[in-house]
Scaffold this motif. Structure first.
Motif, PDB file in Angstrom:
ATOM      1  N   ILE A 185      -4.303  -3.144  -7.339  1.00  0.00           N
ATOM      2  CA  ILE A 185      -3.327  -2.519  -6.205  1.00  0.00           C
ATOM      3  C   ILE A 185      -2.704  -1.363  -6.936  1.00  0.00           C
ATOM      4  O   ILE A 185      -2.054  -0.587  -6.007  1.00  0.00           O
ATOM      5  N   GLU A 186      -2.735  -1.048  -8.146  1.00  0.00           N
ATOM      6  CA  GLU A 186      -2.029   0.044  -8.802  1.00  0.00           C
ATOM      7  C   GLU A 186      -2.732   1.302  -8.869  1.00  0.00           C
ATOM      8  O   GLU A 186      -2.104   2.375  -9.125  1.00  0.00           O
ATOM      9  N   VAL A 187      -4.019   1.209  -8.570  1.00  0.00           N
ATOM     10  CA  VAL A 187      -4.963   2.301  -8.588  1.00  0.00           C
ATOM     11  C   VAL A 187      -4.866   2.933  -7.511  1.00  0.00           C
ATOM     12  O   VAL A 187      -4.917   2.785  -6.324  1.00  0.00           O
ATOM     13  N   VAL A 482       6.751  -0.979   3.828  1.00  0.00           N
ATOM     14  CA  VAL A 482       5.550  -1.359   4.150  1.00  0.00           C
ATOM     15  C   VAL A 482       4.453  -1.389   2.955  1.00  0.00           C
ATOM     16  O   VAL A 482       3.506  -1.996   2.829  1.00  0.00           O
ATOM     17  N   ASP A 483       4.593  -0.289   2.238  1.00  0.00           N
ATOM     18  CA  ASP A 483       3.666   0.279   1.103  1.00  0.00           C
ATOM     19  C   ASP A 483       3.615  -0.823   0.067  1.00  0.00           C
ATOM     20  O   ASP A 483       2.590  -0.746  -0.812  1.00  0.00           O
ATOM     21  N   LEU A 510       9.603  -5.160   7.288  1.00  0.00           N
ATOM     22  CA  LEU A 510       8.784  -3.924   6.446  1.00  0.00           C
ATOM     23  C   LEU A 510       9.077  -2.640   7.373  1.00  0.00           C
ATOM     24  O   LEU A 510       8.826  -2.476   8.436  1.00  0.00           O
ATOM     25  N   HIS A 511       9.842  -1.814   6.567  1.00  0.00           N
ATOM     26  CA  HIS A 511      10.361  -0.598   7.115  1.00  0.00           C
ATOM     27  C   HIS A 511       9.027   0.356   6.774  1.00  0.00           C
ATOM     28  O   HIS A 511       8.474   0.176   5.693  1.00  0.00           O
ATOM     29  N   GLY A 512       8.881   1.433   7.561  1.00  0.00           N
ATOM     30  CA  GLY A 512       7.764   2.403   7.137  1.00  0.00           C
ATOM     31  C   GLY A 512       8.264   3.516   6.161  1.00  0.00           C
ATOM     32  O   GLY A 512       9.587   3.437   5.804  1.00  0.00           O
ATOM     33  N   GLY A 555       7.788  -0.943  10.359  1.00  0.00           N
ATOM     34  CA  GLY A 555       6.346  -0.578   9.620  1.00  0.00           C
ATOM     35  C   GLY A 555       6.138   0.847  10.146  1.00  0.00           C
ATOM     36  O   GLY A 555       4.888   1.407   9.844  1.00  0.00           O
ATOM     37  N   GLN A 556       7.032   1.593  10.711  1.00  0.00           N
ATOM     38  CA  GLN A 556       6.583   2.994  11.286  1.00  0.00           C
ATOM     39  C   GLN A 556       7.142   4.029  10.280  1.00  0.00           C
ATOM     40  O   GLN A 556       8.367   4.120  10.141  1.00  0.00           O
TER      41      GLN A 556
END
Length: 637
Positions: A185-187, A482-483, A510-512, A555-556
């Protein structure tokens, strides 16, 4: 207190915040239904950015809203040791001093970085206060606190005892610059144009050649087979025969494996088990030798002398030149493919074989998947529920090892006479220990930071020990970007269920990402990073709060807008002037007399408008519609 004519937030906000904090307003009161939020811990060694500002403003709105509703609220702040990120910063500091990690022992490095972080840590906490967050500071948790390490070791031992932790030689994502491995997931995977070279391998049992296609010709030096699909009619007659490996002139077999895509390239692929995760699995199925030709420092090893010690780009050019000289190149084409990069250095990741500690995630992922599907956790935006379930379906075993000294040491010791004999022991400050007469040597790796962060909700609430905050677990809501849905939230759900038998939180918001005013992702290299402290200094924290949540939905991704901050400040100025007007009409010594009752039609209209606004705001905040709640306040006033 007579209000000044001009609204100057920085003349009042710090004092008001200090009054709130010293009076105990942010601590849980012990009455009402528990409501809890755990702050995603900002890096202890750095300054806050606008993403932090948005996170804590949304969380603080929820905390204050539920306090007003009579809930017993705790908003738990944190500070992250940020293992790898902090280590990168400190390694640059060592470099400036003309030193490197190999000049010191692990204990010396750990102590140095601890002091480095401790000097920086106060800045971050002061900045959170400047943003006005109503966190319960007495409950702040640092990710290297004793209770964190104790809980992490307890979870690891439970996993070890139940056979879910194993030591394995696997292909890992390796940074040759920072000398450490990364989890998948870190790549940073980037789709880019590359070259697909076609190379002829002379056949030994038939007159002719077989042509393979590859984007990494330098790894040809470590090939141990050619693979074709068992149903590919073009190559069926060659399965089980041999070819001569170009340049090295070593005999290798042609094997059949369903992994091969007959439609890609020529339908024949080189197999280099030491430098490709798919090839590694093919090699295991066919018992192929693993020959490492790229070392952990990024130079060539176990290769003919003309390539020895070269870096990868140079080796690629030399290999292609040798193939050209041998008349073995059969063409090339430009393709689009995904390339993995080190997210810190920006250099390509090298897939290398290394002994690491892995967590068998399948049992944990399956349980988490069931909990998500059954609605034990809800999501904003709702679409992330399905995304998380799909992630669990494809999740591979988790590489827990990191080759850096800054972090929580992996509490494992290896028998000095038997490399397969490992024991769990928490005496990580000792290089060697004796157990039942046998000497064991300490593992030098540390845990992936996400392994400890993945236990954050039940660590911070002291749930496993039945501490004062245990009643606040599971937490009410987890708010973050969200990331990091997969990097953090997915792991918290898995480890929370495993360690506590319940989900770690009831709702995920989750915020964007916050983009710059031109819609570009913010980065230091672009010079477009916005410092929230500068915004607070110019406009005040209330203006930042109003502006940063404006027109934003879950999420946006959305551009940062200075004009919305200015609008927020203007609104605060309007409230200030309203308060000044009221003060001018009532005087400094005004005391309400009994219950005020509406008399005129205007009184009734105002009360009705306020009640409707209050109901609308409560509904918006209950359903995490922060921007709509702010809009209602704005238009009502």
């Amino acid at each position: 207190m007579k209000l000044a004519k001009t609204y100057e937030p920085n003349a009042y906000e710090p004092n008001i915040y200090a009054m709130w904090e010293t009076s105990g307003q942010f601590a849980p009161q012990g009455e009402g239904e528990p409501y809890s939020i755990v702050m995603p811990p900002p890096n202890a060694n750095g300054n806050l950015h606008t993403g932090h500002a948005l996170t804590v403003q949304l969380e603080d709105i929820l905390a204050r809203f539920h306090r007003m509703k009579g809930r017993d609220v705790v908003y738990i702040p944190g500070a992250d040791h940020a293992g790898f990120e902090t280590w990168v910063v400190y390694e640059k500091e060592l470099s400036r001093q003309g030193k490197n990690r190999f000049d010191f022992s692990r204990e010396q490095l750990y102590s140095q970085v601890w002091n480095f972080v401790e000097q920086q840590r106060g800045n971050m906490e002061l900045q959170l206060r400047a943003l006005g967050v109503s966190a319960s500071w007495e409950h702040l948790v640092f990710t290297l606190d004793e209770k964190v390490i104790k809980t992490v070791y307890g979870t690891f031992k439970k996993l070890w005892d139940e056979g879910l932790i194993y030591r394995g030689e696997r292909i890992v994502n390796y940074s040759t610059k920072y000398q450490t491995s990364y989890a998948d997931i870190e790549v940073d995977h980037k789709t880019e144009k590359g070259t697909l070279w076609k190379i002829a391998y002379p056949t030994l049992d038939h007159i002719g050649e077989i042509i393979i296609a590859t984007t990494r010709p330098e790894t040809l030096l470590g090939d141990t087979a050619i693979a074709v699909h068992p149903d590919d009619e073009r190559y069926k007659h060659l399965i089980g025969t041999r070819v001569l490996l170009p340049i090295v002139e070593r005999e290798i077999p042609i094997i059949a494996d369903e992994y091969v895509d007959p439609t890609f390239g020529t339908g024949a692929v080189k197999i280099t088990p030491a430098h490709d995760p798919n090839d590694f699995e093919v090699g295991q199925r066919h018992d192929l030798e693993r020959i490492q030709v790229i070392d952990f420092d990024g130079t060539m090893i176990n290769v003919p002398s003309q390539f020895l010690g070269l870096d990868v780009p140079t080796a690629r050019k030399r290999v292609l030149a040798a193939l050209q000289a041998g008349e073995l190149l059969r063409g090339e084409e430009t393709i689009e493919h995904s390339v993995g990069y080190d997210y810190k250095s920006g250099e390509p990741i090298q897939p290398l074989i290394k002994d690491q500690w892995f967590l068998n995630v399948r049992p944990l992922a399956e349980r988490a998947k069931v909990a998500i599907e059954e609605g034990e956790i809800t999501f904003s935006p709702a679409s992330k529920k399905r995304a998380l379930v799909q992630y669990y379906d494809n999740l591979k075993d988790w590489n827990l090892s990191r080759q850096i000294p800054w972090g929580i040491p992996i509490p494992m010791f290896q028998n000095v006479n038997d490399p397969d004999d490992w024991v769990f022991d928490e005496r990580v400050d000792e290089k060697e220990i004796v157990v039942n007469g046998t000497t064991y040597r300490r593992e030098e790796d540390t845990f992936d930071t996400w392994f400890s962060s993945g236990q954050w909700p039940f660590i911070t609430t002291d749930y496993l020990d039945g501490g004062d905050l245990a009643r606040f677990y599971p937490t009410s809501v987890l708010e973050t970007g969200v990331d990091i849905l997969y990097a953090w939230i997915a792991r918290m759900v898995m480890l929370g269920l495993y360690a506590t038998d319940t989900v770690p939180f009831r709702h995920v918001y989750l915020h964007g990402l916050i983009l710059d005013e031109h819609g570009q992702k913010m980065s230091k290299s672009k010079g477009n990073v916005i410092n929230p402290m500068e915004i607070v200094a110019e406009y005040g924290s209330d203006a930042l709060r109003m502006g940063i949540i404006a027109s934003r939905s879950a999420g946006q991704n959305q551009a940062f807008s200075t004009s919305k901050i200015v609008a927020g400040r203007n609104f605060c100025n309007k409230l200030w002037n309203i308060a000044r007007y009221i003060q001018s009409r009532t005087g400094d010594d005004y005391q309400p007399q009994g219950v005020l009752r509406p008399i005129t039609t205007a009184d009734h209209w105002i009360i009705r408008q306020l009640n409707e606004a209050a109901d609308a705001i409560e509904d918006h905040l209950t359903h995490y519609r922060f921007a709509e709640a702010a809009e209602t306040v704005y238009h009502t006033v």
